[in-house]
Design a protein around this motif. Structure first.
Motif, PDB file in Angstrom:
ATOM      1  N   ALA A 140      44.647  45.669  50.499  1.00 62.00           N
ATOM      2  CA  ALA A 140      43.968  46.007  51.748  1.00 62.00           C
ATOM      3  C   ALA A 140      43.339  44.768  52.365  1.00 62.00           C
ATOM      4  CB  ALA A 140      42.896  47.048  51.476  1.00 62.00           C
ATOM      5  N   LEU A 141      43.461  44.679  53.677  1.00 63.68           N
ATOM      6  CA  LEU A 141      42.833  43.567  54.382  1.00 63.68           C
ATOM      7  C   LEU A 141      41.328  43.786  54.434  1.00 63.68           C
ATOM      8  CD1 LEU A 141      43.165  40.978  56.017  1.00 63.68           C
ATOM      9  CD2 LEU A 141      43.462  42.400  58.048  1.00 63.68           C
ATOM     10  N   GLN A 142      40.581  42.798  53.965  1.00 60.34           N
ATOM     11  CA  GLN A 142      39.129  42.923  53.904  1.00 60.34           C
ATOM     12  C   GLN A 142      38.427  42.147  55.004  1.00 60.34           C
ATOM     13  OE1 GLN A 142      37.032  44.388  50.882  1.00 60.34           O
ATOM     14  NE2 GLN A 142      38.768  45.609  51.502  1.00 60.34           N
ATOM     15  N   GLY A 143      39.032  41.065  55.415  1.00 57.36           N
ATOM     16  CA  GLY A 143      38.365  40.246  56.416  1.00 57.36           C
ATOM     17  C   GLY A 143      39.169  39.009  56.724  1.00 57.36           C
ATOM     18  N   ARG A 144      38.652  38.248  57.649  1.00 58.47           N
ATOM     19  CA  ARG A 144      39.364  37.067  58.084  1.00 58.47           C
ATOM     20  C   ARG A 144      38.404  35.902  58.185  1.00 58.47           C
ATOM     21  NH1 ARG A 144      43.444  36.501  63.230  1.00 58.47           N
ATOM     22  NH2 ARG A 144      43.733  34.272  63.059  1.00 58.47           N
ATOM     23  N   ARG A 145      38.845  34.773  57.666  1.00 59.44           N
ATOM     24  CA  ARG A 145      38.070  33.551  57.823  1.00 59.44           C
ATOM     25  C   ARG A 145      38.806  32.645  58.797  1.00 59.44           C
ATOM     26  NH1 ARG A 145      36.974  32.064  51.555  1.00 59.44           N
ATOM     27  NH2 ARG A 145      37.194  34.189  50.805  1.00 59.44           N
ATOM     28  N   ALA A 146      38.330  31.437  58.946  1.00 61.72           N
ATOM     29  CA  ALA A 146      38.912  30.525  59.925  1.00 61.72           C
ATOM     30  C   ALA A 146      40.395  30.289  59.674  1.00 61.72           C
ATOM     31  CB  ALA A 146      38.163  29.206  59.907  1.00 61.72           C
ATOM     32  N   ASP A 147      40.771  30.117  58.422  1.00 65.41           N
ATOM     33  CA  ASP A 147      42.153  29.725  58.142  1.00 65.41           C
ATOM     34  C   ASP A 147      42.823  30.588  57.086  1.00 65.41           C
ATOM     35  OD1 ASP A 147      40.646  28.908  56.053  1.00 65.41           O
ATOM     36  OD2 ASP A 147      41.427  26.871  55.962  1.00 65.41           O
ATOM     37  N   LEU A 193      43.249  34.944  55.441  1.00 64.83           N
ATOM     38  CA  LEU A 193      42.915  36.359  55.446  1.00 64.83           C
ATOM     39  C   LEU A 193      42.540  36.760  54.031  1.00 64.83           C
ATOM     40  CD1 LEU A 193      45.823  37.821  57.616  1.00 64.83           C
ATOM     41  CD2 LEU A 193      43.492  37.285  58.329  1.00 64.83           C
ATOM     42  N   ASP A 194      41.522  37.589  53.925  1.00 68.09           N
ATOM     43  CA  ASP A 194      41.070  38.062  52.618  1.00 68.09           C
ATOM     44  C   ASP A 194      41.614  39.463  52.362  1.00 68.09           C
ATOM     45  OD1 ASP A 194      39.607  35.990  51.542  1.00 68.09           O
ATOM     46  OD2 ASP A 194      37.785  36.541  52.624  1.00 68.09           O
ATOM     47  N   PHE A 195      42.501  39.575  51.397  1.00 68.52           N
ATOM     48  CA  PHE A 195      42.992  40.876  50.974  1.00 68.52           C
ATOM     49  C   PHE A 195      42.321  41.241  49.654  1.00 68.52           C
ATOM     50  CE2 PHE A 195      46.260  39.438  53.840  1.00 68.52           C
ATOM     51  CZ  PHE A 195      46.653  40.602  54.494  1.00 68.52           C
ATOM     52  N   TYR A 196      42.360  42.534  49.329  1.00 65.71           N
ATOM     53  CA  TYR A 196      41.752  42.973  48.078  1.00 65.71           C
ATOM     54  C   TYR A 196      42.648  44.005  47.409  1.00 65.71           C
ATOM     55  CZ  TYR A 196      38.205  44.501  44.767  1.00 65.71           C
ATOM     56  OH  TYR A 196      37.516  44.793  43.624  1.00 65.71           O
ATOM     57  N   CYS A 197      42.899  43.832  46.114  1.00 68.14           N
ATOM     58  CA  CYS A 197      43.703  44.775  45.356  1.00 68.14           C
ATOM     59  C   CYS A 197      42.774  45.709  44.580  1.00 68.14           C
ATOM     60  CB  CYS A 197      44.620  44.028  44.395  1.00 68.14           C
ATOM     61  SG  CYS A 197      45.594  45.166  43.382  1.00 68.14           S
ATOM     62  N   LEU A 198      42.809  46.990  44.945  1.00 70.00           N
ATOM     63  CA  LEU A 198      41.944  47.968  44.272  1.00 70.00           C
ATOM     64  C   LEU A 198      42.364  48.160  42.827  1.00 70.00           C
ATOM     65  CD1 LEU A 198      41.646  50.631  47.099  1.00 70.00           C
ATOM     66  CD2 LEU A 198      39.833  49.134  46.257  1.00 70.00           C
ATOM     67  N   THR A 199      43.656  48.080  42.559  1.00 74.42           N
ATOM     68  CA  THR A 199      44.164  48.310  41.209  1.00 74.42           C
ATOM     69  C   THR A 199      43.701  47.216  40.241  1.00 74.42           C
ATOM     70  OG1 THR A 199      46.096  49.401  42.129  1.00 74.42           O
ATOM     71  CG2 THR A 199      46.255  48.658  39.845  1.00 74.42           C
ATOM     72  N   CYS A 200      43.769  45.982  40.692  1.00 75.18           N
ATOM     73  CA  CYS A 200      43.377  44.859  39.837  1.00 75.18           C
ATOM     74  C   CYS A 200      41.901  44.487  40.033  1.00 75.18           C
ATOM     75  CB  CYS A 200      44.231  43.630  40.149  1.00 75.18           C
ATOM     76  SG  CYS A 200      45.997  43.889  39.913  1.00 75.18           S
ATOM     77  N   ALA A 201      41.244  45.094  41.020  1.00 73.15           N
ATOM     78  CA  ALA A 201      39.869  44.742  41.368  1.00 73.15           C
ATOM     79  C   ALA A 201      39.749  43.236  41.549  1.00 73.15           C
ATOM     80  CB  ALA A 201      38.890  45.238  40.309  1.00 73.15           C
ATOM     81  N   GLU A 202      40.645  42.736  42.376  1.00 72.89           N
ATOM     82  CA  GLU A 202      40.727  41.291  42.544  1.00 72.89           C
ATOM     83  C   GLU A 202      40.938  40.948  44.009  1.00 72.89           C
ATOM     84  OE1 GLU A 202      43.159  39.011  39.631  1.00 72.89           O
ATOM     85  OE2 GLU A 202      44.376  38.592  41.388  1.00 72.89           O
ATOM     86  N   SER A 203      40.231  39.961  44.492  1.00 72.83           N
ATOM     87  CA  SER A 203      40.449  39.518  45.860  1.00 72.83           C
ATOM     88  C   SER A 203      41.661  38.605  45.903  1.00 72.83           C
ATOM     89  CB  SER A 203      39.215  38.794  46.398  1.00 72.83           C
ATOM     90  OG  SER A 203      38.957  37.636  45.649  1.00 72.83           O
ATOM     91  N   VAL A 204      42.403  38.708  47.004  1.00 73.13           N
ATOM     92  CA  VAL A 204      43.636  37.940  47.153  1.00 73.13           C
ATOM     93  C   VAL A 204      43.598  37.235  48.512  1.00 73.13           C
ATOM     94  CG1 VAL A 204      46.159  38.021  47.121  1.00 73.13           C
ATOM     95  CG2 VAL A 204      44.840  39.727  45.827  1.00 73.13           C
ATOM     96  N   PRO A 205      43.001  36.048  48.549  1.00 74.58           N
ATOM     97  CA  PRO A 205      42.966  35.313  49.811  1.00 74.58           C
ATOM     98  C   PRO A 205      44.320  34.689  50.118  1.00 74.58           C
ATOM     99  CG  PRO A 205      41.924  34.018  48.084  1.00 74.58           C
ATOM    100  CD  PRO A 205      42.314  35.339  47.463  1.00 74.58           C
ATOM    101  N   LEU A 206      44.768  34.852  51.359  1.00 74.02           N
ATOM    102  CA  LEU A 206      46.056  34.284  51.759  1.00 74.02           C
ATOM    103  C   LEU A 206      45.870  33.404  52.983  1.00 74.02           C
ATOM    104  CD1 LEU A 206      48.355  37.427  51.467  1.00 74.02           C
ATOM    105  CD2 LEU A 206      48.193  35.531  49.870  1.00 74.02           C
ATOM    106  N   PRO A 207      46.224  32.122  52.861  1.00 73.51           N
ATOM    107  CA  PRO A 207      46.144  31.244  54.029  1.00 73.51           C
ATOM    108  C   PRO A 207      47.035  31.766  55.154  1.00 73.51           C
ATOM    109  CG  PRO A 207      46.464  29.972  52.018  1.00 73.51           C
ATOM    110  CD  PRO A 207      46.655  31.414  51.659  1.00 73.51           C
ATOM    111  N   LEU A 208      46.600  31.590  56.392  1.00 74.32           N
ATOM    112  CA  LEU A 208      47.378  32.085  57.530  1.00 74.32           C
ATOM    113  C   LEU A 208      48.787  31.520  57.544  1.00 74.32           C
ATOM    114  CD1 LEU A 208      44.724  31.970  60.403  1.00 74.32           C
ATOM    115  CD2 LEU A 208      45.597  33.969  59.195  1.00 74.32           C
ATOM    116  N   CYS A 209      48.963  30.289  57.090  1.00 72.09           N
ATOM    117  CA  CYS A 209      50.284  29.666  57.126  1.00 72.09           C
ATOM    118  C   CYS A 209      51.246  30.344  56.160  1.00 72.09           C
ATOM    119  CB  CYS A 209      50.181  28.173  56.810  1.00 72.09           C
ATOM    120  SG  CYS A 209      49.578  27.812  55.156  1.00 72.09           S
TER     121      CYS A 209
END
Ligand SMILES: [Zn+2]
Length: 64
Positions: free
Chosen positions: A30-37, A39-55
């Motif tokens: 799930a998309l949680q938020g956006r920073r400058a460069d 996107l912050d995603f979050y996996c409920l199953t793993c209880a882990e944040s998954v930041p992905l650079p826009l590029c």
């Protein structure tokens, strides 16, 4: 492409429905938020944040 960017891409994949899924557990993240460069995603199953650079977003491989 740097090694870190390649590493980010293998952590996720895009399903045919357009959703981004966590490669480790196969669940949609799930998309949680956006920073400058990134996107912050979050996996409920793993209880882990998954930041992905826009590029990286446009390069996520589509699973078939
Ligand atoms: Zn997960």
């Amino acid at each position: 492409m740097t090694a870190s960017v390649s590493a980010e891409i293998v952590t996720v994949y895009r399903a045919l429905d357009g959703g981004i899924h966590h490669a480790r557990c196969g669940q949609r993240i799930a998309l949680q938020g956006r920073r400058a460069d990134e996107l912050d995603f979050y996996c409920l199953t793993c209880a882990e944040s998954v930041p992905l650079p826009l590029c990286v977003i446009s390069r996520i491989p589509v699973a078939d």
